[in-house]
Motif scaffolding. Sequence first.
Motif, mmCIF file in Angstrom:
data_model
loop_
_atom_site.group_PDB
_atom_site.id
_atom_site.type_symbol
_atom_site.label_atom_id
_atom_site.label_comp_id
_atom_site.label_asym_id
_atom_site.label_seq_id
_atom_site.Cartn_x
_atom_site.Cartn_y
_atom_site.Cartn_z
ATOM 1 N N PRO A 277 0.505 5.662 14.273
ATOM 2 C CA PRO A 277 1.415 4.522 14.449
ATOM 3 C C PRO A 277 2.757 4.730 13.757
ATOM 4 C CG PRO A 277 -0.655 3.849 13.373
ATOM 5 C CD PRO A 277 -0.821 5.265 13.783
ATOM 6 N N GLY B 221 4.245 7.577 12.902
ATOM 7 C CA GLY B 221 5.002 8.674 13.518
ATOM 8 C C GLY B 221 5.569 8.291 14.865
ATOM 9 N N CYS C 96 -5.122 -5.091 12.651
ATOM 10 C CA CYS C 96 -5.052 -6.084 11.585
ATOM 11 C C CYS C 96 -4.047 -7.156 12.007
ATOM 12 C CB CYS C 96 -4.652 -5.424 10.267
ATOM 13 S SG CYS C 96 -6.033 -4.535 9.533
ATOM 14 N N CYS D 127 4.719 11.750 8.590
ATOM 15 C CA CYS D 127 3.847 10.637 9.020
ATOM 16 C C CYS D 127 2.433 11.174 9.204
ATOM 17 C CB CYS D 127 4.371 10.051 10.330
ATOM 18 S SG CYS D 127 5.977 9.255 10.152
ATOM 19 N N MET E 141 3.291 20.169 0.837
ATOM 20 C CA MET E 141 3.731 21.526 1.210
ATOM 21 C C MET E 141 5.086 21.871 0.598
ATOM 22 S SD MET E 141 2.756 21.405 5.239
ATOM 23 C CE MET E 141 1.059 21.191 5.775
ATOM 24 N N CYS F 182 -15.488 5.773 13.099
ATOM 25 C CA CYS F 182 -15.697 4.662 14.029
ATOM 26 C C CYS F 182 -16.366 5.172 15.305
ATOM 27 C CB CYS F 182 -14.358 4.005 14.353
ATOM 28 S SG CYS F 182 -13.537 3.305 12.909
ATOM 29 N N GLY G 52 -12.213 8.781 9.966
ATOM 30 C CA GLY G 52 -11.444 7.612 9.533
ATOM 31 C C GLY G 52 -11.160 7.652 8.041
ATOM 32 N N ARG H 84 0.644 5.388 5.768
ATOM 33 C CA ARG H 84 -0.261 4.986 4.685
ATOM 34 C C ARG H 84 0.007 5.693 3.360
ATOM 35 N NH1 ARG H 84 -4.875 8.280 7.363
ATOM 36 N NH2 ARG H 84 -4.893 10.073 6.003
ATOM 37 N N ARG I 281 -1.655 0.122 4.122
ATOM 38 C CA ARG I 281 -2.171 1.222 4.934
ATOM 39 C C ARG I 281 -2.462 0.825 6.385
ATOM 40 N NH1 ARG I 281 -7.794 0.829 5.568
ATOM 41 N NH2 ARG I 281 -8.646 -0.933 4.446
ATOM 42 N N PRO J 287 -0.194 -2.406 11.566
ATOM 43 C CA PRO J 287 1.075 -3.126 11.750
ATOM 44 C C PRO J 287 2.119 -2.712 10.707
ATOM 45 C CG PRO J 287 -0.790 -4.623 11.954
ATOM 46 C CD PRO J 287 -1.349 -3.321 11.472
ATOM 47 N N CYS K 133 2.228 0.177 9.077
ATOM 48 C CA CYS K 133 2.637 1.573 9.328
ATOM 49 C C CYS K 133 3.680 1.640 10.441
ATOM 50 C CB CYS K 133 1.421 2.429 9.699
ATOM 51 S SG CYS K 133 0.267 2.623 8.330
HETATM 52 C C1 LIG Z 1 -12.036 3.517 9.242
HETATM 53 C C2 LIG Z 1 -10.721 2.847 9.271
HETATM 54 C C3 LIG Z 1 -10.642 1.547 9.744
HETATM 55 C C4 LIG Z 1 -9.408 0.914 9.817
HETATM 56 N N1 LIG Z 1 -9.347 -0.353 10.326
HETATM 57 C C5 LIG Z 1 -8.131 -0.873 10.623
HETATM 58 C C6 LIG Z 1 -8.041 -2.080 11.357
HETATM 59 O O1 LIG Z 1 -9.049 -2.723 11.669
HETATM 60 N N2 LIG Z 1 -6.800 -2.507 11.728
HETATM 61 C C7 LIG Z 1 -5.647 -1.835 11.357
HETATM 62 O O2 LIG Z 1 -4.558 -2.279 11.732
HETATM 63 N N3 LIG Z 1 -5.732 -0.718 10.587
HETATM 64 C C8 LIG Z 1 -6.929 -0.226 10.257
HETATM 65 N N4 LIG Z 1 -7.032 0.942 9.540
HETATM 66 C C9 LIG Z 1 -5.826 1.551 8.944
HETATM 67 C C10 LIG Z 1 -5.007 2.344 9.925
HETATM 68 O O3 LIG Z 1 -5.681 2.668 11.103
HETATM 69 C C11 LIG Z 1 -4.452 3.643 9.334
HETATM 70 O O4 LIG Z 1 -4.246 3.546 7.951
HETATM 71 C C12 LIG Z 1 -3.132 3.918 10.048
HETATM 72 O O5 LIG Z 1 -3.433 4.351 11.364
HETATM 73 C C13 LIG Z 1 -2.313 4.947 9.317
HETATM 74 O O6 LIG Z 1 -1.218 5.275 10.114
HETATM 75 P P1 LIG Z 1 -0.426 6.607 9.825
HETATM 76 O O7 LIG Z 1 0.573 6.726 10.918
HETATM 77 O O8 LIG Z 1 0.022 6.631 8.414
HETATM 78 O O9 LIG Z 1 -1.551 7.758 9.922
HETATM 79 P P2 LIG Z 1 -2.640 8.122 11.028
HETATM 80 O O10 LIG Z 1 -2.985 6.980 11.907
HETATM 81 O O11 LIG Z 1 -3.749 8.747 10.258
HETATM 82 O O12 LIG Z 1 -1.913 9.233 11.890
HETATM 83 C C14 LIG Z 1 -1.547 10.472 11.325
HETATM 84 C C15 LIG Z 1 -1.350 11.453 12.481
HETATM 85 O O13 LIG Z 1 -0.813 12.667 11.970
HETATM 86 C C16 LIG Z 1 -1.500 13.771 12.523
HETATM 87 N N5 LIG Z 1 -1.401 14.853 11.536
HETATM 88 C C17 LIG Z 1 -1.911 14.843 10.273
HETATM 89 N N6 LIG Z 1 -1.578 15.967 9.632
HETATM 90 C C18 LIG Z 1 -0.831 16.706 10.488
HETATM 91 C C19 LIG Z 1 -0.193 17.971 10.387
HETATM 92 N N7 LIG Z 1 -0.242 18.691 9.260
HETATM 93 N N8 LIG Z 1 0.473 18.448 11.470
HETATM 94 C C20 LIG Z 1 0.541 17.720 12.624
HETATM 95 N N9 LIG Z 1 -0.035 16.506 12.760
HETATM 96 C C21 LIG Z 1 -0.709 15.993 11.706
HETATM 97 C C22 LIG Z 1 -2.912 13.249 12.744
HETATM 98 O O14 LIG Z 1 -3.572 13.983 13.754
HETATM 99 C C23 LIG Z 1 -2.649 11.800 13.169
HETATM 100 O O15 LIG Z 1 -2.498 11.658 14.559
HETATM 101 C C24 LIG Z 1 -8.240 1.585 9.414
HETATM 102 C C25 LIG Z 1 -8.325 2.894 8.935
HETATM 103 C C26 LIG Z 1 -9.544 3.514 8.864
HETATM 104 C C27 LIG Z 1 -9.605 4.913 8.391
#
Ligand SMILES: Cc1cc2nc3c(=O)[nH]c(=O)nc-3n(C[C@H](O)[C@H](O)[C@H](O)COP(=O)(O)OP(=O)(O)OC[C@H]3O[C@@H](n4cnc5c(N)ncnc54)[C@H](O)[C@@H]3O)c2cc1C
Length: 443
Positions: A24, A26, A62, A158, A167, A188, A298, A385, A398, A401, A403
Motif C-alpha cells: 500500500p 509503495g 482497518c 516501502c 542496506m 492469513c 504476514g 510500517r 502499521r 490506511p 501506510c
Molecule cells: C497478519 C496481518 C494482519 C493485518 N491486518 C490488517 C487489517 O486487518 N487491516 C489493515 O488495514 N492492516 C492490517 N495489517 C497491516 C498491514 O497489512 C501492513 O502493515 C501494511 O500492508 C504495510 O504496508 P507496507 O506498504 O509498509 O508493506 P507491505 O504491505 O508489507 O508491502 C511491502 C512490499 O514490498 C515488497 N518488498 C519487500 N522487500 C523488498 C525488496 N527488497 N525488493 C523489492 N520488493 C520488496 C514486498 O513484496 C511487498 O509487496 C495486517 C498485517 C498483518 C501482517
Amino acid sequence: MNIQFSKDIPLNNQFDIIVVGGGPSGCAAAISAAREGASVLLIESTGALGGMGTNGLVPAWCPFSDRTKVVYRGIALEVFEKAKANMKHVKAGDLDWVPIDPEALKRVYDQMVVDAGVTVLFNTQVVSAVNTDKKIEYIVATNKAGILAYQSKIYIDCTGDADLVAMSGLSFEYGEEGSGEVQPSTQCFAITNVDEYHYHNSPFLHMNNPDCAIYDIARSEKYPLVVDPHCCNSLIGPRTVGFNAGHLWNVDSTNPFSVSEALIKGRQLAYQLHQGLKEYLPETYGASYLIATAPSMGIRDSRRIIGEYKITFKDYIERRSFPDEIGRNCYFLDVHHSIDKNEKIINGESNGEEEWESYSDGESHGIPYRSLIPKNIKNLLVAGRSIACEHRVQGSVRVMPVCLVTGQAAGTAATLACDTFDVRDIDTNNLRNILRRNGAYIE
Ligand SMILES: Cc1cc2nc3c(=O)[nH]c(=O)nc-3n(C[C@H](O)[C@H](O)[C@H](O)COP(=O)(O)OP(=O)(O)OC[C@H]3O[C@@H](n4cnc5c(N)ncnc54)[C@H](O)[C@@H]3O)c2cc1C
C-alpha cells in the motif's frame, strides 16, 4: 566466511524516483510521484501489487473513519473506494472493517499505477544499496535478467522492513524497545464453500468473544498449532471467508530461514484451524474448502527507521498535532500479544486488551513529515510500517490506511526534492498544500 564477488552489470538511470516495494505505501508513493510529473520506477519482489492486502491475504481494511468523518483520504480513499466497488455485498457507505477481495485489489493497484504512468518491475528483489556522501548512488537488484543496477534522484523505501535503510548501513530499531521482541506473525488464508446463512447467524468468531468456537478449538489441544484465539474473519466474496487467524511468534522477517520455517508452519496452522472449524462449526464450515494460504508471510513489525522525528506514545496519548504533519491517524494501538501472555488469554483471564489504547470518536494524532526521513541520508524517504515511531505506536501506524497516507506524502515530497536531491530541502507548507489539493486530510 565471506567471499568477494564482482561483476560488470548494466545501470539503468532513466527514472527520477525509484520506489522499492509495491505494498500500500509503495503503490501510493509511486502513484503520487507520477501524478506530480516525476518518472517513476516501482520495484516489487513478488508478481502482484498490494503487499499484505493481496499477497498477504489480509481480509479487511482497518477503519477509514474516526466514526465522525473519513480520516484517510486522497489516494488512500481512492484505492479503498475502487476496491469496495468490486465487492457486491459491501454497502457503498461502509467505512470501517470493510472486507478485501484480494484479486480485485490487485487489479485496482495495477490500474492506478498504469494510469499514473508508473513503470512497474515485478519479480525483482532489491539486494543492495551503494552510498557515497550521505546519498544512495544506485541500488542493485536481481531478477530473471540477472543482476542489475538502478539509479535515480530520490529513493523511497516501502519494503515494510526498511531494507534500503539497512542496506545503506543506517541505524534502525527492531521490535520492542529493550526486549527486541516483534509482534507475532500470521499467515492469513481463505476458506470457500462456507454456509453464509450460518456464518451470519452464529456467534461471531473473534478473540473478544470468549464463548465462540475458536476458544474451544484452541483449548481442545487436538490442533496443536492453534494455541490462541486470534481469529479475525470477513466474508471476502460469495461463500468465501478470509481469515487473519492464529499467531506465529519469533518470526524475523529479515532472516529468510526464519520466514521460510514460518511459512511451512503457517500453512499447517491454517490447515489445522480449518479442520477445527469443520469439527466445531459443522453447519457453517462442514462442506467448506481451504482454497488458499497467503504466499507472503504476514509480518506485523520488524525494522523501524531512526528518523528526524520519532512519534512517541506520549504524542499518541496527547493526540498531538505537528506543523509539518502530512496526515492524521486514529487507529488504536493494536500490538498483538507476546507468547508469555497467551496462557492468560486462552484461560479467559484476559483478552489482551489491557495493553490497547484507543481514541474516542473524532480524535486523531498527526503524522509529521520528519517521521518519514531517515537520519544521515539525503535522498531517501521511508513510508509504510517502518516509519520512525515507538514500538507501541507502530502497532497503530502499521495498518493499511495509514501506510497509504504516508506513501502518498513520501511520493509527493520526493517529487519536490528531485531538484536538490535532498528530502530535507523542501518547503513542508508547499508539500502540505499539494497534498491537501490532492484530497489528503490535513487540518
Ligand atoms: C497478519 C496481518 C494482519 C493485518 N491486518 C490488517 C487489517 O486487518 N487491516 C489493515 O488495514 N492492516 C492490517 N495489517 C497491516 C498491514 O497489512 C501492513 O502493515 C501494511 O500492508 C504495510 O504496508 P507496507 O506498504 O509498509 O508493506 P507491505 O504491505 O508489507 O508491502 C511491502 C512490499 O514490498 C515488497 N518488498 C519487500 N522487500 C523488498 C525488496 N527488497 N525488493 C523489492 N520488493 C520488496 C514486498 O513484496 C511487498 O509487496 C495486517 C498485517 C498483518 C501482517
